[in-house]
Design a protein around this motif. Structure first.
Motif, PDB file in Angstrom:
ATOM      1  N   TYR A  80       0.845  -1.188   0.000  1.00 48.96           N
ATOM      2  CA  TYR A  80       0.000   0.000   0.000  1.00 48.96           C
ATOM      3  C   TYR A  80       0.884   1.242   0.000  1.00 48.96           C
ATOM      4  O   TYR A  80       2.098   1.175   0.247  1.00 48.96           O
ATOM      5  N   ASP A 100      -5.562   8.562   3.755  1.00 46.26           N
ATOM      6  CA  ASP A 100      -5.994   7.380   3.015  1.00 46.26           C
ATOM      7  C   ASP A 100      -4.796   6.495   2.694  1.00 46.26           C
ATOM      8  O   ASP A 100      -3.767   6.960   2.221  1.00 46.26           O
ATOM      9  N   PRO A 103      -4.250   0.632  -1.696  1.00 52.16           N
ATOM     10  CA  PRO A 103      -3.570  -0.575  -2.184  1.00 52.16           C
ATOM     11  C   PRO A 103      -2.675  -0.255  -3.374  1.00 52.16           C
ATOM     12  O   PRO A 103      -2.857   0.761  -4.069  1.00 52.16           O
ATOM     13  N   ASP A 109      -8.211   0.832  -7.409  1.00 49.73           N
ATOM     14  CA  ASP A 109      -8.640   0.126  -6.201  1.00 49.73           C
ATOM     15  C   ASP A 109      -9.080   1.103  -5.116  1.00 49.73           C
ATOM     16  O   ASP A 109      -9.026   0.796  -3.924  1.00 49.73           O
ATOM     17  N   ASP A 111     -11.895   2.006  -4.077  1.00 47.06           N
ATOM     18  CA  ASP A 111     -12.974   1.543  -3.203  1.00 47.06           C
ATOM     19  C   ASP A 111     -12.469   0.622  -2.100  1.00 47.06           C
ATOM     20  O   ASP A 111     -13.201   0.317  -1.156  1.00 47.06           O
ATOM     21  N   LYS A 112     -11.216   0.188  -2.198  1.00 39.19           N
ATOM     22  CA  LYS A 112     -10.605  -0.647  -1.157  1.00 39.19           C
ATOM     23  C   LYS A 112      -9.659   0.152  -0.270  1.00 39.19           C
ATOM     24  O   LYS A 112      -9.074  -0.398   0.672  1.00 39.19           O
ATOM     25  N   VAL A 114      -8.213   2.304   2.601  1.00 40.43           N
ATOM     26  CA  VAL A 114      -8.547   2.417   4.023  1.00 40.43           C
ATOM     27  C   VAL A 114      -8.226   3.828   4.499  1.00 40.43           C
ATOM     28  O   VAL A 114      -7.229   4.423   4.087  1.00 40.43           O
ATOM     29  N   ARG A 136     -14.238   3.966   3.245  1.00 42.05           N
ATOM     30  CA  ARG A 136     -13.413   3.558   2.116  1.00 42.05           C
ATOM     31  C   ARG A 136     -13.366   4.701   1.104  1.00 42.05           C
ATOM     32  O   ARG A 136     -14.292   5.493   0.987  1.00 42.05           O
ATOM     33  N   TYR A 157     -14.708   7.248  -4.501  1.00 41.30           N
ATOM     34  CA  TYR A 157     -14.205   6.112  -5.271  1.00 41.30           C
ATOM     35  C   TYR A 157     -15.138   5.879  -6.461  1.00 41.30           C
ATOM     36  O   TYR A 157     -16.253   6.424  -6.502  1.00 41.30           O
TER      37      TYR A 157
END
Length: 368
Positions: A80, A100, A103, A109, A111-112, A114, A136, A157
């Protein structure tokens, strides 16, 4: 022209490094009067094989800055990278940073991605370990605290083939969070990089970047229930507005700093050069038609580099009216981002005629 009435924009170096690309800063004013700037240290805007979130501080209102220190570890060889940190000061005087963690697939990505919170109870001298929250998405807004104590955390996202903005809220100081709330989603537009602006009595205005590279207006949507539901989209008269950062000034009007992207042919040679600011009114922010809203826009900085990249910012205002802004820009650093500070006052936005010369027609002064 009276020197007492005219204040030019002053520029100050905040952070610069010959090895790393420094970008996406934000700013907070601590309870003891210091400035804390948070930003990303990375290989390049387009290379996140290494990132680290950094902090520096100023005790003289941004005229000089401390050596940077790390908030996070570096991410080289990790799955990440860190992206866009934001910093807020809560009503109990704690500082909170949201960042944030994306990944390695990057924006595809999103929407993934964290989002993590870091807290300081000693004006930024020390920070808590990361606290992951269920939000997310990428490029979060500052953590926003409403007058009823609710926290709002927002990010974007891709959704249904377009970018969309979402938030979660917490009514217990971040212990638990709501299900996702859609702030803005439209099949015609890429909506992202929100700035949430509390207006009191449960009203929140959301200002949004439109990311289709067409030079479209800033978009706006309004919540009347503390962020739980949102109005249809409204055009707001800030053309080509990217990454708005909005807040209320001591004078009662509102400041929005933003990148200006005009669209058209020529990217990247003719884009990413301009950093703007605008002032507007409460009535304009709450208007439900574009033609009922007014803004006064001014240039703050111009990126002269052939590899120009600028326009993500943060700002605060001191009690005496001085506004201090941080922004990243390449400019004289050729192909590396640096963090630059700007001091300005409300008078910077106003036309001041020479002595003995009448000003603009009265109707052009009626808003501000």
């Amino acid at each position: 022209m009276s020197n007492k009435m005219f204040y030019p924009i002053e520029k100050f170096p905040v952070a610069r490094d010959d090895k790393y690309y420094l970008a996406w800063p934000d700013l907070a004013l601590t309870g003891d009067g210091r400035l804390i700037c948070v930003y990303n240290e990375c290989v390049h805007h387009t290379d996140r094989s290494y990132t680290r979130i950094m902090l520096c501080e100023s005790s003289d209102r941004g005229r000089s800055w401390s050596e940077p220190r790390a908030l996070t570890g570096g991410t080289r060889n990790l799955p990440y990278s860190y992206n866009c940190p934001r910093i807020s000061r809560l009503r109990d005087n704690r500082l909170v940073i949201i960042v944030d963690r994306v990944p390695t697939g990057g924006e595809k990505d999103a929407d993934k991605a964290v989002n993590e919170l870091y807290f300081s109870s000693d004006n930024g001298s020390s920070w808590s370990p990361a606290q992951e929250i269920p939000l997310r998405g990428i490029v979060p807004d500052k953590l926003v605290e409403l007058d009823n104590g609710r926290w709002l955390a927002a990010a974007h996202y891709p959704h249904c083939r377009k970018l969309a903005e979402f938030l979660r809220y917490s009514d217990d100081g971040g212990q638990t969070w709501s299900e996702p709330v859609t702030v803005a989603q439209d099949s015609r537009y890429n909506l992202c990089e929100v700035s949430l602006l509390p207006m009191g009595n449960g009203v929140v205005v959301a200002l949004l970047r439109e990311n289709s590279a067409l030079g479209l207006d800033c978009f706006k949507t309004i919540s009347y229930d503390n962020g739980q539901s949102w109005s249809p989209l409204i055009h707001f008269p800030l053309p080509g507005c990217h990454r708005p950062v909005a807040g209320k000034l001591n004078e009662g009007v509102y400041l929005i700093t933003h990148r200006f992207i005009q669209g058209g042919y020529g990217w990247p040679e003719t884009w990413d050069h301009n950093f703007f600011a605008a002032i507007t009114t409460r009535e304009s922010l709450l208007a439900i038609r574009r033609n009922d809203a007014q803004t006064r826009i001014m240039p703050v900085d111009y990126d002269r580099s052939p590899y120009a990249d600028t326009g993500y910012s943060g700002w605060v205002q001191f009690d005496d009216g001085e506004i201090y802004v941080v922004n990243y820009i390449v400019d004289d650093h050729y192909d590396k981002g640096q963090i630059r500070g700007y001091s300005m006052r409300m008078e910077s936005f106003l036309f001041m005629p020479p002595e003995g010369v009448s000003g603009l027609p009265t109707h052009q002064h009626k808003v501000f």
